[in-house]
Scaffold this motif. Structure first.
Motif, PDB file in Angstrom:
ATOM      1  N   LEU A   1       0.853  -1.185   0.000  1.00  0.00           N
ATOM      2  CA  LEU A   1       0.000   0.000   0.000  1.00  0.00           C
ATOM      3  C   LEU A   1       0.890   1.237   0.000  1.00  0.00           C
ATOM      4  N   ALA A   2       0.361   2.335  -0.508  1.00  0.00           N
ATOM      5  CA  ALA A   2       1.125   3.582  -0.585  1.00  0.00           C
ATOM      6  C   ALA A   2       0.806   4.462   0.620  1.00  0.00           C
ATOM      7  N   GLY A   3       1.856   4.884   1.325  1.00  0.00           N
ATOM      8  CA  GLY A   3       1.667   5.750   2.485  1.00  0.00           C
ATOM      9  C   GLY A   3       2.993   6.074   3.136  1.00  0.00           C
ATOM     10  N   GLU A   4       3.017   7.169   3.884  1.00  0.00           N
ATOM     11  CA  GLU A   4       4.248   7.608   4.530  1.00  0.00           C
ATOM     12  C   GLU A   4       4.488   6.913   5.862  1.00  0.00           C
ATOM     13  N   LEU A   5       3.400   6.605   6.597  1.00  0.00           N
ATOM     14  CA  LEU A   5       3.558   5.955   7.901  1.00  0.00           C
ATOM     15  C   LEU A   5       3.787   4.460   7.728  1.00  0.00           C
ATOM     16  N   PRO A   6       4.738   3.882   8.433  1.00  0.00           N
ATOM     17  CA  PRO A   6       4.932   2.433   8.351  1.00  0.00           C
ATOM     18  C   PRO A   6       3.827   1.697   9.100  1.00  0.00           C
ATOM     19  N   MET A   7       3.690   0.431   8.828  1.00  0.00           N
ATOM     20  CA  MET A   7       2.704  -0.412   9.521  1.00  0.00           C
ATOM     21  C   MET A   7       3.335  -0.856  10.835  1.00  0.00           C
ATOM     22  N   TYR A   8       3.220  -0.005  11.864  1.00  0.00           N
ATOM     23  CA  TYR A   8       3.939  -0.258  13.111  1.00  0.00           C
ATOM     24  C   TYR A   8       3.113  -1.021  14.143  1.00  0.00           C
ATOM     25  N   ARG A   9       1.824  -1.289  13.853  1.00  0.00           N
ATOM     26  CA  ARG A   9       1.002  -2.073  14.770  1.00  0.00           C
ATOM     27  C   ARG A   9      -0.145  -2.691  13.994  1.00  0.00           C
ATOM     28  N   SER A  10      -0.691  -3.769  14.540  1.00  0.00           N
ATOM     29  CA  SER A  10      -1.891  -4.361  13.953  1.00  0.00           C
ATOM     30  C   SER A  10      -3.086  -3.481  14.289  1.00  0.00           C
ATOM     31  N   LEU A  11      -4.038  -3.410  13.375  1.00  0.00           N
ATOM     32  CA  LEU A  11      -5.225  -2.572  13.565  1.00  0.00           C
ATOM     33  C   LEU A  11      -6.466  -3.443  13.662  1.00  0.00           C
ATOM     34  N   ARG A  12      -7.410  -2.977  14.455  1.00  0.00           N
ATOM     35  CA  ARG A  12      -8.674  -3.697  14.591  1.00  0.00           C
ATOM     36  C   ARG A  12      -9.754  -2.689  14.974  1.00  0.00           C
ATOM     37  N   PRO A  13     -11.027  -3.077  14.837  1.00  0.00           N
ATOM     38  CA  PRO A  13     -12.121  -2.171  15.181  1.00  0.00           C
ATOM     39  C   PRO A  13     -11.992  -1.637  16.598  1.00  0.00           C
ATOM     40  N   GLY A  14     -12.317  -0.368  16.742  1.00  0.00           N
ATOM     41  CA  GLY A  14     -12.225   0.289  18.039  1.00  0.00           C
ATOM     42  C   GLY A  14     -10.949   1.083  18.221  1.00  0.00           C
ATOM     43  N   MET A  15      -9.950   0.857  17.370  1.00  0.00           N
ATOM     44  CA  MET A  15      -8.698   1.594  17.489  1.00  0.00           C
ATOM     45  C   MET A  15      -8.805   2.910  16.728  1.00  0.00           C
ATOM     46  N   SER A  16      -7.914   3.836  17.055  1.00  0.00           N
ATOM     47  CA  SER A  16      -7.913   5.136  16.387  1.00  0.00           C
ATOM     48  C   SER A  16      -6.481   5.632  16.271  1.00  0.00           C
ATOM     49  N   GLY A  17      -6.277   6.570  15.364  1.00  0.00           N
ATOM     50  CA  GLY A  17      -4.946   7.150  15.196  1.00  0.00           C
ATOM     51  C   GLY A  17      -4.677   7.533  13.750  1.00  0.00           C
ATOM     52  N   PRO A  18      -3.554   8.210  13.499  1.00  0.00           N
ATOM     53  CA  PRO A  18      -3.223   8.629  12.129  1.00  0.00           C
ATOM     54  C   PRO A  18      -2.992   7.458  11.182  1.00  0.00           C
ATOM     55  N   ASP A  19      -2.548   6.319  11.721  1.00  0.00           N
ATOM     56  CA  ASP A  19      -2.367   5.163  10.850  1.00  0.00           C
ATOM     57  C   ASP A  19      -3.705   4.611  10.371  1.00  0.00           C
ATOM     58  N   VAL A  20      -4.750   4.754  11.192  1.00  0.00           N
ATOM     59  CA  VAL A  20      -6.091   4.340  10.771  1.00  0.00           C
ATOM     60  C   VAL A  20      -6.586   5.252   9.644  1.00  0.00           C
TER      61      VAL A  20
ATOM     62  N   ALA B   1     -18.777  -5.023  16.298  1.00  0.00           N
ATOM     63  CA  ALA B   1     -17.804  -4.057  15.774  1.00  0.00           C
ATOM     64  C   ALA B   1     -16.395  -4.442  16.200  1.00  0.00           C
ATOM     65  N   ALA B   2     -16.256  -4.841  17.460  1.00  0.00           N
ATOM     66  CA  ALA B   2     -14.929  -5.221  17.953  1.00  0.00           C
ATOM     67  C   ALA B   2     -14.422  -6.483  17.293  1.00  0.00           C
ATOM     68  N   ALA B   3     -15.337  -7.329  16.837  1.00  0.00           N
ATOM     69  CA  ALA B   3     -14.950  -8.586  16.208  1.00  0.00           C
ATOM     70  C   ALA B   3     -14.907  -8.474  14.688  1.00  0.00           C
ATOM     71  N   GLY B   4     -14.895  -7.245  14.191  1.00  0.00           N
ATOM     72  CA  GLY B   4     -14.796  -7.038  12.750  1.00  0.00           C
ATOM     73  C   GLY B   4     -13.426  -7.443  12.229  1.00  0.00           C
ATOM     74  N   THR B   5     -13.273  -7.380  10.916  1.00  0.00           N
ATOM     75  CA  THR B   5     -12.020  -7.809  10.292  1.00  0.00           C
ATOM     76  C   THR B   5     -10.878  -6.896  10.724  1.00  0.00           C
ATOM     77  N   PRO B   6      -9.821  -7.462  11.281  1.00  0.00           N
ATOM     78  CA  PRO B   6      -8.658  -6.656  11.671  1.00  0.00           C
ATOM     79  C   PRO B   6      -7.672  -6.557  10.504  1.00  0.00           C
ATOM     80  N   LEU B   7      -6.576  -5.866  10.711  1.00  0.00           N
ATOM     81  CA  LEU B   7      -5.505  -5.787   9.721  1.00  0.00           C
ATOM     82  C   LEU B   7      -4.195  -6.069  10.433  1.00  0.00           C
ATOM     83  N   PRO B   8      -3.677  -7.304  10.328  1.00  0.00           N
ATOM     84  CA  PRO B   8      -2.421  -7.644  10.996  1.00  0.00           C
ATOM     85  C   PRO B   8      -1.249  -6.854  10.400  1.00  0.00           C
ATOM     86  N   ALA B   9      -0.336  -6.440  11.250  1.00  0.00           N
ATOM     87  CA  ALA B   9       0.837  -5.686  10.795  1.00  0.00           C
ATOM     88  C   ALA B   9       1.697  -6.498   9.845  1.00  0.00           C
ATOM     89  N   SER B  10       1.655  -7.818   9.987  1.00  0.00           N
ATOM     90  CA  SER B  10       2.508  -8.679   9.160  1.00  0.00           C
ATOM     91  C   SER B  10       1.977  -8.855   7.741  1.00  0.00           C
TER      92      SER B  10
END
Length: 448
Positions: A116-135, A250-259
């Protein structure tokens, strides 16, 4: 006269003739000192002239530059959170392959590594309920790929997860599984909703029975008010159970693993090096990729730097001799030990695959047009210009063997010539102007 006397006279006469001839010949070979000096002296100097020409003058900066791919970067997956060794299981690209956004560029333990194209690296896994600039970066990317993450903000919602699931399905992989704990909470919440629905149904049946039947002998009448209160309580509990279920869903929605995702500054890109093969364990960078677009970097001195500017058009000469257009996209003072001058970044125009391959890794000639007369003008060699007593510029014109000084106004100077316009006198194409004399080596012009 006797025969002997006659023979004597003939011998004497012949000798005199021979002596006379020898004397005349010797006289022709004798040179006086004055004659010798005259014969060896240099000839009188004569003016060297060239004709005034009609020509188009172009001022330009010519330099050379190295061709490289834009923005080379190493691709390093974040595999620290994997429960098994990060073994490469497939999708290993070839050198020269193009990486596009949203595609799998490698497979690790059976799962894709999506570019994917972006300036921020994938520094953590993402899942529903999380927030931040990487989201927010993720949601912008998903929207760019034609997927619907819902409202684009910094909140990972169920809609974000649905878009992530579609991203994986699009390239032929099962979406990442939800967090086990979140999935367990969702299962429990679904059971609670089922129980609450049963309770509402029972309360509704009890209230309906109270209104349609009369109490039997010895039975007290049913309290319909109490039954209505019970139904209201059951409905409130159902609403609470549904709200809890929605949160759990919502919390059990599809996550995005950092790997399973790697960000690079821009896409598409070209694979320059591959550091792994199928069966290898990932340990650091798996490949090096560079921008699919090429750039030319040239270094110029201060004098040329003053003539250049961003957005100027340039001409780039391919190793085959073919010329392709380009544009100056950056100028910066050269950095690094021993660096001098200014580094100029040039972006070629649209290239065919063959042209791009011919340019890659080459050192090429770059020409930057600065100024042009935009047509033919009267031009003379720079050597023909002289300064008058008042600082005016003149040329010396030979007319019928007589020199005439003509004051001129000088326009563009380029390629060893100057554009001239007569101010005092006349000047036309073909007029002979003096660029030196026979005793000088001017290096241009011809002796007329």
């Amino acid at each position: 006269m006797s025969r002997a006397r006659s023979r004597t006279l003939l011998v004497v006469g012949g000798t005199a003739v021979i002596a006379l001839g020898a004397g005349i010949f010797a006289g022709t070979r004798i040179t006086s000192p004055a004659d010798a000096i005259a014969r060896t002296a240099a000839p009188e100097a004569s003016e060297v002239t060239v004709p005034v020409e009609l020509r188009t003058l172009n001022s330009e900066v010519v330099t050379r530059g190295d061709v490289t791919a834009a923005g080379a970067v190493d691709v390093t997956p974040e595999v620290g959170g994997l429960e098994t060794p990060p073994i490469v299981t497939g999708q290993v690209p070839e050198v020269g392959a193009e990486i596009t956004e949203g595609a799998a560029l490698l497979e690790i333990v059976g799962r894709p590594l999506i570019a994917l194209a972006g300036e921020l690296p994938m520094y953590r896994s993402l899942r529903p309920g999380m927030s931040g600039p990487d989201v927010e970066q993720l949601e912008l990317t998903l929207e760019r790929l034609g997927l619907d993450p819902g409202r684009v903000d910094d909140e990972y919602t169920a809609s974000t997860g649905n878009a992530v699931a579609e991203l994986f399905e699009r390239i032929g992989y099962e979406p990442p599984e939800p967090d086990p704990q979140a999935q367990g909470e969702l299962d429990a919440a679904n059971d609670a909703v089922d129980q609450a629905e049963d309770a509402v149904e029972d309360a509704e049946e009890a209230l309906d029975s109270a209104g349609s039947t009369s109490p039997g002998p010895g039975e007290a009448p049913l309290d319909e008010d109490a039954l209505e209160d019970a139904l209201d309580d059951a409905r409130e509990q159902l609403a609470e159970a549904e709200a809890t279920r929605d949160e759990a869903a919502a919390a059990a929605g599809t996550p995005l693993p950092a790997s399973e995702v790697v960000y690079v500054p821009s896409l598409p890109r070209r694979v320059d090096e591959v550091h792994v093969r199928r069966g290898n364990q990932v340990d650091g960078a798996v490949m090096s990729v560079s921008g699919a677009s090429l750039v030319v970097t040239a270094n110029v001195d201060e004098a040329d730097y003053e003539l250049l500017a961003v957005d100027q058009a340039v001409s780039i000469e391919l190793p085959t001799g073919e010329l392709v257009p380009g544009t100056i996209t950056g100028i910066a003072e050269a950095e690094g030990e021993g660096a001098t001058g200014w580094d100029v970044t040039i972006t070629p125009g649209e290239l065919t695959p063959e042209q791009a391959e011919a340019l890659r890794g080459q050192n090429v000639r770059v020409t930057v047009p600065i100024e042009s007369t935009e047509g033919d003008v009267l031009a003379v060699p720079l050597a023909a210009l002289t300064a008058g007593p008042g600082g005016e510029t003149r040329v010396e014109v030979m007319r019928d063997g007589v020199a005439e000084l003509v004051e001129v106004e000088v326009g563009l100077t380029a390629q060893g010539y100057a554009e001239v316009t007569a101010v005092d006198g006349t000047l036309a194409e073909g007029d002979l102007v003096v660029v030196g004399d026979g005793g000088e080596n001017t290096g241009d012009g011809s002796d007329e």
